[in-house]
Every structure is written in structure tokens, then in C-alpha cells.
Design a protein around this motif. Structure first.
Motif, mmCIF file in Angstrom:
data_model
loop_
_atom_site.group_PDB
_atom_site.id
_atom_site.type_symbol
_atom_site.label_atom_id
_atom_site.label_comp_id
_atom_site.label_asym_id
_atom_site.label_seq_id
_atom_site.Cartn_x
_atom_site.Cartn_y
_atom_site.Cartn_z
ATOM 1 N N ASN A 178 0.807 -1.222 0.000
ATOM 2 C CA ASN A 178 0.000 0.000 0.000
ATOM 3 C C ASN A 178 0.849 1.285 0.000
ATOM 4 N N PRO A 179 1.655 1.474 -1.050
ATOM 5 C CA PRO A 179 2.505 2.662 -1.091
ATOM 6 C C PRO A 179 1.713 3.939 -1.354
ATOM 7 N N MET A 180 2.316 5.046 -0.979
ATOM 8 C CA MET A 180 1.765 6.357 -1.321
ATOM 9 C C MET A 180 2.209 6.705 -2.741
ATOM 10 N N MET A 181 1.316 7.347 -3.478
ATOM 11 C CA MET A 181 1.621 7.800 -4.836
ATOM 12 C C MET A 181 1.217 9.266 -4.939
ATOM 13 N N LEU A 182 2.100 10.062 -5.496
ATOM 14 C CA LEU A 182 1.840 11.486 -5.616
ATOM 15 C C LEU A 182 1.272 11.833 -6.988
ATOM 16 N N GLY A 183 0.338 12.754 -6.995
ATOM 17 C CA GLY A 183 -0.165 13.295 -8.243
ATOM 18 C C GLY A 183 0.884 14.205 -8.857
ATOM 19 N N ALA A 184 0.707 14.526 -10.116
ATOM 20 C CA ALA A 184 1.618 15.422 -10.821
ATOM 21 C C ALA A 184 0.782 16.432 -11.604
ATOM 22 N N ASP A 185 1.192 17.666 -11.599
ATOM 23 C CA ASP A 185 0.453 18.742 -12.252
ATOM 24 C C ASP A 185 0.896 18.876 -13.705
ATOM 25 N N GLU A 186 0.048 18.444 -14.627
ATOM 26 C CA GLU A 186 0.401 18.481 -16.044
ATOM 27 C C GLU A 186 0.661 19.900 -16.536
ATOM 28 N N ALA A 200 -4.635 -7.019 -7.996
ATOM 29 C CA ALA A 200 -5.534 -6.532 -6.949
ATOM 30 C C ALA A 200 -4.798 -5.742 -5.856
ATOM 31 N N ARG A 201 -3.460 -5.723 -5.900
ATOM 32 C CA ARG A 201 -2.704 -4.957 -4.897
ATOM 33 C C ARG A 201 -3.086 -3.490 -4.989
ATOM 34 N N THR A 202 -2.932 -2.762 -3.906
ATOM 35 C CA THR A 202 -3.360 -1.366 -3.869
ATOM 36 C C THR A 202 -2.239 -0.428 -3.447
ATOM 37 N N GLY A 203 -2.442 0.815 -3.820
ATOM 38 C CA GLY A 203 -1.636 1.930 -3.365
ATOM 39 C C GLY A 203 -2.585 3.084 -3.102
ATOM 40 N N THR A 204 -2.117 4.079 -2.384
ATOM 41 C CA THR A 204 -2.955 5.225 -2.063
ATOM 42 C C THR A 204 -2.412 6.460 -2.766
ATOM 43 N N HIS A 205 -3.207 6.977 -3.685
ATOM 44 C CA HIS A 205 -2.865 8.183 -4.428
ATOM 45 C C HIS A 205 -3.318 9.382 -3.610
ATOM 46 N N ASN A 206 -2.479 10.403 -3.530
ATOM 47 C CA ASN A 206 -2.807 11.546 -2.672
ATOM 48 C C ASN A 206 -4.015 12.342 -3.164
ATOM 49 N N GLU A 207 -4.423 12.182 -4.418
ATOM 50 C CA GLU A 207 -5.590 12.887 -4.940
ATOM 51 C C GLU A 207 -6.767 11.961 -5.237
ATOM 52 N N ARG A 208 -6.489 10.734 -5.627
ATOM 53 C CA ARG A 208 -7.539 9.802 -6.053
ATOM 54 C C ARG A 208 -7.893 8.740 -5.024
ATOM 55 N N GLY A 209 -7.108 8.647 -3.970
ATOM 56 C CA GLY A 209 -7.383 7.653 -2.951
ATOM 57 C C GLY A 209 -6.803 6.290 -3.287
ATOM 58 N N VAL A 210 -7.407 5.253 -2.723
ATOM 59 C CA VAL A 210 -6.915 3.890 -2.897
ATOM 60 C C VAL A 210 -7.240 3.405 -4.314
ATOM 61 N N LEU A 211 -6.213 2.885 -4.981
ATOM 62 C CA LEU A 211 -6.358 2.352 -6.333
ATOM 63 C C LEU A 211 -5.667 1.004 -6.417
ATOM 64 N N THR A 212 -6.280 0.081 -7.151
ATOM 65 C CA THR A 212 -5.630 -1.197 -7.394
ATOM 66 C C THR A 212 -4.642 -1.047 -8.543
ATOM 67 N N LEU A 251 -4.777 1.305 -11.938
ATOM 68 C CA LEU A 251 -3.669 2.142 -12.411
ATOM 69 C C LEU A 251 -3.315 1.817 -13.858
ATOM 70 N N ILE A 252 -3.310 0.546 -14.205
ATOM 71 C CA ILE A 252 -3.026 0.151 -15.589
ATOM 72 C C ILE A 252 -4.125 0.668 -16.509
ATOM 73 N N GLU A 253 -5.382 0.567 -16.075
ATOM 74 C CA GLU A 253 -6.501 1.084 -16.875
ATOM 75 C C GLU A 253 -6.377 2.596 -17.085
ATOM 76 N N ILE A 254 -5.941 3.315 -16.063
ATOM 77 C CA ILE A 254 -5.744 4.768 -16.188
ATOM 78 C C ILE A 254 -4.671 5.044 -17.250
ATOM 79 N N ALA A 255 -3.575 4.311 -17.201
ATOM 80 C CA ALA A 255 -2.499 4.515 -18.177
ATOM 81 C C ALA A 255 -2.950 4.148 -19.589
ATOM 82 N N ILE A 256 -3.687 3.055 -19.717
ATOM 83 C CA ILE A 256 -4.216 2.676 -21.033
ATOM 84 C C ILE A 256 -5.108 3.792 -21.564
ATOM 85 N N GLY A 257 -5.960 4.303 -20.703
ATOM 86 C CA GLY A 257 -6.885 5.354 -21.107
ATOM 87 C C GLY A 257 -6.229 6.687 -21.391
#
Length: 159
Positions: free
Chosen positions: A67-75, A116-128, A132-138
């Protein structure tokens, strides 16, 4: 949820779709801003290239950490400070293609438990990892219509 092989194929396909979307465009066409208030195609490519390693770092962090922390990035800040209009489209495409090919090989071998493993994004919350792969594909799929609109506007602007 897709299988690991299906995720890998869709993830890998994004690079090919992007290459096809810009095929044959000149440097001038890539740098043009034919749609008022929108990025050029080169800026879109640079943005996608800059965020590919961000996505991959998140994937690897979730695979390897509990359950690592993941930081958002400002495009907008990336675009403002990272010289998007001065970059080389072929290099940006190469970064995306290489990164996706390498990561897709890793994705192919993932188990359902790993997806199914998760991490916690500082803006989006808990994500599997699957999410995350679906977000990158999209991400690339989200930008393809914008590139098409720019190409259309450029073609309509020709005498």
C-alpha cells in the motif's frame, strides 16, 4: 477485470495507436496549434512521454510495496517548465514505445493477486494495480481524439 495478458496487450497497443495518429506529420504540423487554446500535437506527445514514467513508477511501487503512497503530478506545471514545444517528436514516441514495451512484458506475468494490490494516491485515494493500468491505457486513448482534431484543423486550413 481483464487478464494480465489483456492488460499488457491494451497497454502496448497505446504506443502503436499514438505512432499511427501522428504518422506523416511534419515538424511544423506537430508544433502548430490549429485549435485555439489547446496544446500542439508536439505538446501532447511531450505530455504523454513525461507521464509514462510516472505511471510506470506507480505500477512498480504497487507491485513491490505494501500500500505505497503515490503522488499526483500537475500536467500544467510540466508543460510550463519542460519545454514541450522544443522537444523532438521521434524521441518522445521512442520513450513511450520503449517504456510501454518494457512494462507490458512485466504486466503479462502478473497474477490476479498482484493486479488486486493497492496503493494510495494523494488525490484519487486507494487504487488497485489494475485500476492504475486502466488509467495509463486510457491516457493515450484520451488524447488521440485531440490529435485527430488538430490534424483535421490543419487540413482544413490548407488552401
Amino acid at each position: 477485470m481483464l487478464t494480465a495478458a489483456e492488460y499488457a496487450a491494451a497497454y502496448r497497443q497505446g504506443a502503436a495507436d499514438l505512432r499511427d495518429a501522428v504518422a506523416g506529420m511534419t515538424r511544423e504540423q506537430l508544433a502548430a496549434r490549429p485549435v485555439p487554446g489547446k496544446w500542439s500535437t508536439l505538446e501532447v506527445l511531450s505530455h504523454l512521454s513525461d507521464f509514462e514514467p510516472v505511471h510506470i513508477e506507480r505500477f512498480k511501487r504497487v507491485i513491490s510495496h505494501d500500500n505505497p503512497m503515490m503522488l499526483g503530478a500537475d500536467e500544467s506545471l510540466f508543460a510550463q517548465h519542460l519545454h514541450y514545444q522544443d522537444r523532438d517528436a521521434a524521441e518522445e514516441l521512442a520513450v513511450i514505445s520503449s517504456a510501454r514495451a518494457s512494462m507490458a512484458r512485466l504486466i503479462e506475468g502478473l497474477t490476479p493477486e498482484q493486479l488486486a494490490r493497492t496503493g494510495t494516491h494523494n488525490e484519487r485515494g486507494v487504487l488497485t494495480l489494475a485500476q492504475l493500468i486502466e488509467i495509463a491505457i486510457g491516457h493515450i486513448q484520451h488524447h488521440l481524439p485531440f490529435i485527430a482534431a488538430k490534424r483535421k484543423a490543419l487540413n482544413e486550413a490548407r488552401p
